[in-house]
Design a protein around this motif. Structure first.
Motif, short mmCIF file in Angstrom:
data_model
loop_
_atom_site.label_atom_id
_atom_site.label_comp_id
_atom_site.label_asym_id
_atom_site.label_seq_id
_atom_site.Cartn_x
_atom_site.Cartn_y
_atom_site.Cartn_z
N ALA A 75 0.85 -1.19 0.00
CA ALA A 75 0.00 0.00 0.00
C ALA A 75 0.89 1.25 0.00
O ALA A 75 1.89 1.31 0.72
N ILE A 76 0.52 2.21 -0.82
CA ILE A 76 1.22 3.50 -0.90
C ILE A 76 0.31 4.56 -0.27
O ILE A 76 -0.86 4.69 -0.64
N VAL A 77 0.86 5.34 0.67
CA VAL A 77 0.12 6.41 1.33
C VAL A 77 0.60 7.74 0.76
O VAL A 77 1.79 8.05 0.83
N GLN A 78 -0.31 8.50 0.18
CA GLN A 78 0.03 9.78 -0.43
C GLN A 78 -0.87 10.89 0.10
O GLN A 78 -1.94 10.64 0.64
N SER A 79 -0.38 12.12 -0.08
CA SER A 79 -1.19 13.29 0.25
C SER A 79 -2.03 13.65 -0.97
O SER A 79 -1.50 13.84 -2.07
N ARG A 80 -3.35 13.71 -0.80
CA ARG A 80 -4.23 13.96 -1.94
C ARG A 80 -4.32 15.43 -2.31
O ARG A 80 -4.88 15.77 -3.36
N THR A 81 -3.79 16.30 -1.46
CA THR A 81 -3.79 17.73 -1.75
C THR A 81 -2.60 18.37 -1.05
O THR A 81 -1.96 17.74 -0.20
N ALA A 82 -2.28 19.58 -1.42
CA ALA A 82 -1.17 20.28 -0.78
C ALA A 82 -1.52 20.61 0.67
O ALA A 82 -2.69 20.81 1.02
N THR A 159 -7.73 20.31 9.50
CA THR A 159 -6.64 19.37 9.79
C THR A 159 -7.15 17.94 9.67
O THR A 159 -8.16 17.57 10.27
N VAL A 160 -6.43 17.15 8.88
CA VAL A 160 -6.84 15.78 8.60
C VAL A 160 -5.73 14.84 9.08
O VAL A 160 -4.54 15.09 8.84
N THR A 161 -6.12 13.77 9.74
CA THR A 161 -5.17 12.75 10.17
C THR A 161 -5.04 11.70 9.06
O THR A 161 -6.03 11.06 8.68
N ILE A 162 -3.83 11.56 8.55
CA ILE A 162 -3.56 10.54 7.52
C ILE A 162 -3.19 9.25 8.24
O ILE A 162 -2.24 9.23 9.03
N ALA A 163 -3.92 8.18 7.95
CA ALA A 163 -3.72 6.90 8.64
C ALA A 163 -3.35 5.82 7.64
O ALA A 163 -3.54 5.96 6.42
N ALA A 164 -2.83 4.73 8.16
CA ALA A 164 -2.46 3.59 7.32
C ALA A 164 -3.71 2.90 6.81
O ALA A 164 -4.60 2.56 7.60
N PRO A 165 -3.82 2.68 5.50
CA PRO A 165 -5.03 2.03 4.98
C PRO A 165 -5.09 0.54 5.26
O PRO A 165 -6.13 -0.08 5.13
N ARG A 166 -3.96 -0.06 5.66
CA ARG A 166 -3.90 -1.48 5.93
C ARG A 166 -2.78 -1.76 6.92
O ARG A 166 -1.93 -0.90 7.17
N GLY A 167 -2.77 -2.94 7.50
CA GLY A 167 -1.70 -3.31 8.41
C GLY A 167 -0.52 -3.91 7.67
O GLY A 167 -0.64 -4.37 6.54
N GLN A 185 2.19 13.63 -3.18
CA GLN A 185 3.49 13.27 -2.60
C GLN A 185 3.34 12.01 -1.75
O GLN A 185 2.42 11.86 -0.96
N THR A 186 4.29 11.08 -1.92
CA THR A 186 4.26 9.83 -1.17
C THR A 186 4.77 10.05 0.24
O THR A 186 5.86 10.60 0.44
N LEU A 187 3.99 9.61 1.21
CA LEU A 187 4.37 9.75 2.61
C LEU A 187 4.92 8.45 3.19
O LEU A 187 5.82 8.49 4.02
N ALA A 188 4.37 7.34 2.79
CA ALA A 188 4.80 6.07 3.36
C ALA A 188 4.47 4.94 2.41
O ALA A 188 3.61 5.07 1.52
#
Length: 276
Positions: A75-82, A159-167, A185-188
């Protein structure tokens, strides 16, 4: 062979009187040929005797392999907006996390402005305009949960908390407190560990005997006395030039998360049995 002095076949004779290849005499039952080796010579040569039987021989081979992440389970975690990272949670590469684990709190001005516009249109009572404004929030990549929260509270959520979509395991992490984020931008990156790949190095001379779907078993030095069963899911189309091996990809269930990427294994590839 023939005697050098007369035109006749020579017959071997032994000290015990036995012979091999002697012509049959009419009316006389021939005895089985006998070969005897002196006991001292047999011991010095390491001679071993066994009975010849007909049966089935299993055709298989043992090769080496190494564990890798299941690349279909990433899984790739990205920011959907600036936005701007207001808080980065205490995470690091290699951490094992569960689904929904928070990674960062991000201030997203564009999302906050779009929510304010939607709430203002919604208060006018114009359902068509409100529906269009709500659709705009979806097109911006806003999750349904955030839209519903704004509707319930009537207040934009900046303010939005970005969380892991899967374990899984955090294999890459690029988010720090105070940094500015761009859209996309890729965060994790998170690798699943419920199943792993075991990449077995099969010699190219034996690759033709390996089939997709074939059952294999593996033994790990780190887990003595245990065997893990799996199936060949793919035969990679390339051959390693230095080792002259083809990679057979085997998928294994990782119960208890005991199989870690990088571990080495001995892989038993069973072949088709043949009579002999």
């Amino acid at each position: 062979g023939k005697s050098p002095f007369m035109d006749m076949q020579l017959v071997p004779r032994y000290a015990d009187g036995g012979s091999i290849g002697a012509p049959a005499t009419p009316g006389v039952t021939a005895e089985a040929p006998a070969v005897r080796v002196d006991a001292a010579a047999a011991q010095s040569l390491g001679v071993r005797l066994t009975t010849v039987t007909r049966g089935t021989l299993a055709s298989g081979q043992t090769v080496t392999g190494s564990v890798d992440f299941n690349q279909r389970d990433v899984a790739i975690v990205q920011s959907r907006t600036a936005g701007f990272v207001e808080r980065a949670y205490n995470r690091a590469p290699g951490d094992i996390i569960g689904a929904g684990t928070p990674l960062a709190d991000v201030l997203m001005p564009e999302w906050a402005g779009a929510q304010a516009e939607y709430l203002a249109v919604r208060r006018t009572g114009d359902t068509a305009l409100a529906g269009a404004a709500r659709q705009r929030l979806r097109l911006l990549g806003m999750p349904e949960a955030i839209i519903a929260a704004a509707e319930r509270s009537g207040v934009p959520r900046a303010t939005v908390t970005i969380a892991a979509p899967r374990g899984g395991v955090i294999t890459a992490l690029d988010v720090r407190q105070g940094m500015t984020l761009a859209a996309g931008q890729t965060l994790a990156q998170i690798g699943g560990i419920g199943t792993v790949w075991l990449n077995a190095a099969v010699p190219e001379t034996s690759a033709a005997s390996v089939r997709v779907g074939q059952t294999v078993s593996a033994r790990f030095a780190a887990l003595p006395g245990e065997r893990f069963s799996g199936r060949v899911t793919a035969l990679l189309p390339t051959t390693q030039a230095d080792s002259r091996t083809t990679t057979a990809r085997i998928e294994l269930a990782n119960r208890g998360l005991r199989l870690r990427p990088g571990m080495f294994a001995s892989v038993d590839l069973a072949g088709n049995a043949r009579s002999a």
